[in-house]
Design a protein around this motif. Structure first.
Motif, PDB file in Angstrom:
ATOM      1  N   GLU A 140       0.971  -1.262   0.108  1.00  0.00           N
ATOM      2  CA  GLU A 140      -0.024  -0.062   0.104  1.00  0.00           C
ATOM      3  C   GLU A 140       0.949   1.150   0.086  1.00  0.00           C
ATOM      4  O   GLU A 140       2.042   1.229   0.477  1.00  0.00           O
ATOM      5  CB  GLU A 140      -0.853  -0.169   1.195  1.00  0.00           C
ATOM      6  CG  GLU A 140      -1.963  -1.229   1.152  1.00  0.00           C
ATOM      7  CD  GLU A 140      -3.360  -0.777   2.223  1.00  0.00           C
ATOM      8  OE1 GLU A 140      -3.419   0.206   2.397  1.00  0.00           O
ATOM      9  OE2 GLU A 140      -3.573  -1.888   2.923  1.00  0.00           O
ATOM     10  N   TYR A 188      -8.251   1.947  -1.490  1.00  0.00           N
ATOM     11  CA  TYR A 188      -7.489   0.501  -1.636  1.00  0.00           C
ATOM     12  C   TYR A 188      -8.369  -0.636  -2.155  1.00  0.00           C
ATOM     13  O   TYR A 188      -8.085  -1.559  -3.056  1.00  0.00           O
ATOM     14  CB  TYR A 188      -6.726   0.176  -0.693  1.00  0.00           C
ATOM     15  CG  TYR A 188      -5.754  -1.050  -0.684  1.00  0.00           C
ATOM     16  CD1 TYR A 188      -4.560  -1.120  -1.469  1.00  0.00           C
ATOM     17  CD2 TYR A 188      -6.269  -2.173  -0.001  1.00  0.00           C
ATOM     18  CE1 TYR A 188      -3.699  -2.270  -1.423  1.00  0.00           C
ATOM     19  CE2 TYR A 188      -5.379  -3.446  -0.201  1.00  0.00           C
ATOM     20  CZ  TYR A 188      -4.092  -3.421  -0.777  1.00  0.00           C
ATOM     21  OH  TYR A 188      -3.346  -4.668  -0.906  1.00  0.00           O
ATOM     22  N   THR A 228      -3.930   1.322  -9.072  1.00  0.00           N
ATOM     23  CA  THR A 228      -4.019  -0.033  -8.633  1.00  0.00           C
ATOM     24  C   THR A 228      -3.882  -0.948  -9.793  1.00  0.00           C
ATOM     25  O   THR A 228      -4.493  -0.416 -10.894  1.00  0.00           O
ATOM     26  CB  THR A 228      -5.277  -0.231  -7.496  1.00  0.00           C
ATOM     27  OG1 THR A 228      -6.141  -0.189  -8.469  1.00  0.00           O
ATOM     28  CG2 THR A 228      -4.884   0.417  -6.492  1.00  0.00           C
ATOM     29  N   ASN A 239      -2.517   5.745   2.571  1.00  0.00           N
ATOM     30  CA  ASN A 239      -3.627   4.760   3.070  1.00  0.00           C
ATOM     31  C   ASN A 239      -3.872   5.046   4.524  1.00  0.00           C
ATOM     32  O   ASN A 239      -4.969   5.009   4.850  1.00  0.00           O
ATOM     33  CB  ASN A 239      -3.494   3.691   2.369  1.00  0.00           C
ATOM     34  CG  ASN A 239      -3.806   3.486   0.770  1.00  0.00           C
ATOM     35  OD1 ASN A 239      -3.988   4.435   0.153  1.00  0.00           O
ATOM     36  ND2 ASN A 239      -3.546   2.192   0.306  1.00  0.00           N
TER      37      ASN A 239
END
Length: 421
Positions: A141, A208, A269, A167
């Protein structure tokens, strides 16, 4: 014997009676004529009528800009308070990765407002939040280092969220605001609904989770609102910041400071690809104009490649919008806007008193609204009466007064009598 009859004297009273009769008849006739002449003057004049001669809208002349939309993914491009330059890639909700943090920052700043430069309240990293860092790091992350007991101001926490896209600080801010991440996510979704982001759903404050989905159009709606918050706009435009524990951190958005770009947020992502919501400022006709857009779903094998692709797709959009914008006249001074007709075809025109110009681009439609009060029976030449407004997007209308051409005069008494014969 002849009888002589003396002549009789004329009877004068009979002749006088005839004259009295004639005189009475003349009086009656004159009275009737007077009534016939005066009666029409008691009728109100018909009100003057206004006929619009200007279309309800117009299109700025010239060749419309050709927007270089990306070949894949979604995109939307808008000019604040003026209008949309269009969209591409459909409207299916897709993962947006860390672009989700725009909503996180927006909710925080609407509930805990900051002025420009203000740091605001403090929040302390708990032992549990600090202990989560190794597992978050192992998942790959985007984070900033934290330790138990570290103290962040609200501004520093937002800088961590917006610049290096942390995050962990997004989750820490969410729990600080709402008591739990779940309660904060509910606030995010409630806010999206209030803003009309009908194709957006948040499942976490960081982005995420690929279950957080939206569209380019919805993200432009949010970006426009967020950029109105002074602290948000200030932080989004920063290239770097200094944070507790982490020290100096840098903005992942490498377009900031180029082509007028002043933010807003990157995301990447495997599920979302490269994403960017952006804002750029240009000056047109002495006014600062903000361009807002979003590009989602740009391909790439890893974050650096995804972000490079999204930056390469974004720069042509910003440059095209900047080049397309200009000041355009939509109505010229003296152009006829409407005609006025009174009784017996007395009339005049209403004309624009000044040039009416708008900021926009060729091919853009501009609405033209008239506001004309009730017209009196008499208006002198060159009298101001009413207004014409040009309206684009959600911006304040641009207006010009209207002026009469020739004077409008009511009918004379004789004309009014003839009008009602």
């Amino acid at each position: 014997m002849i009888n002589v009859v003396p002549p009789q004297r004329p009877t004068r009273h009979r002749a006088g009676g005839h004259w009295l009769l004639i005189s009475g008849l003349l009086t009656l006739l004159l009275a009737a004529a007077a009534v016939f002449a005066v009666a029409p003057l008691r009728h109100p004049l018909p009100a003057p009528t206004v006929t619009r001669t200007l279309p309800a809208s117009t299109i700025i002349p010239g060749k419309a800009p050709r927007v270089p939309w990306p070949a894949t993914g979604q995109a939307a491009l808008s000019v604040e308070r003026i209008g949309s330059l269009g969209t591409s890639g459909g409207s299916k909700p897709v993962p947006i990765a860390s672009v989700s943090k725009v909503m996180t920052a927006y909710v925080i700043l609407t509930e805990h407002p900051l002025d420009r430069g203000e740091h605001g309240p403090k929040l302390t990293v708990s032992e549990q939040q600090a202990a989560a860092y190794p597992a978050e790091q192992a998942r790959g992350e985007s984070l900033v280092p934290v330790v138990a007991g570290a103290v962040f101001t609200e501004r520093q926490a937002l800088q961590a969220v917006m610049l290096p896209s942390a995050n962990n600080l997004a989750r820490i801010l969410a729990a600080w605001d709402a008591g739990s991440i779940e309660a904060f996510v509910a606030k995010m979704n409630d806010t999206a609904a209030e803003l009309g982001m009908k194709d957006t759903h948040y499942t976490d404050p960081a982005g995420y989770d690929p279950g957080t989905v939206s569209t380019a159009v919805d993200q432009v709606i949010l970006a426009r609102k967020a950029m109105k918050l002074p602290a948000f706009a200030e932080i989004a435009a920063q290239k770097q910041a200094t944070l507790p524990v982490a020290g100096t951190v840098h903005n992942y958005n490498s377009l900031v400071g180029k082509d007028g770009v002043v933010g807003i947020k990157t995301g990447s992502t495997d599920e979302a690809g490269g994403c960017l919501v952006f804002a750029a400022v240009t000056k047109v006709g002495g006014r600062k104009i903000t361009i807002v857009g979003a590009v989602l779903g740009q391909p790439g094998a890893h974050t650096p490649e995804q972000l490079d692709r999204v930056f390469r797709a974004t720069r042509p959009l910003v440059r095209t919008a900047t080049a397309a914008l200009g000041v355009h006249p939509v109505v010229r001074a003296g152009d006829q806007v409407a005609t006025i007709r009174g009784p017996l075809d007395a009339g005049t025109t209403l004309n624009a008193a000044q040039d009416l110009t708008v900021v926009g681009w060729p091919g853009m439609r501009v609405r033209l609204d008239l506001d004309i009060p009730t017209v009196p029976a008499e208006l002198p030449a060159e009298a101001e009466h009413g207004r014409l407004k040009a309206i684009t997007g959600t911006g304040a209308p641009i207006a010009t007064p209207l002026r009469t051409g020739a004077g409008l005069e009511p009918p004379s008494t004789w004309d009014r009598i003839r009008l009602h014969r």
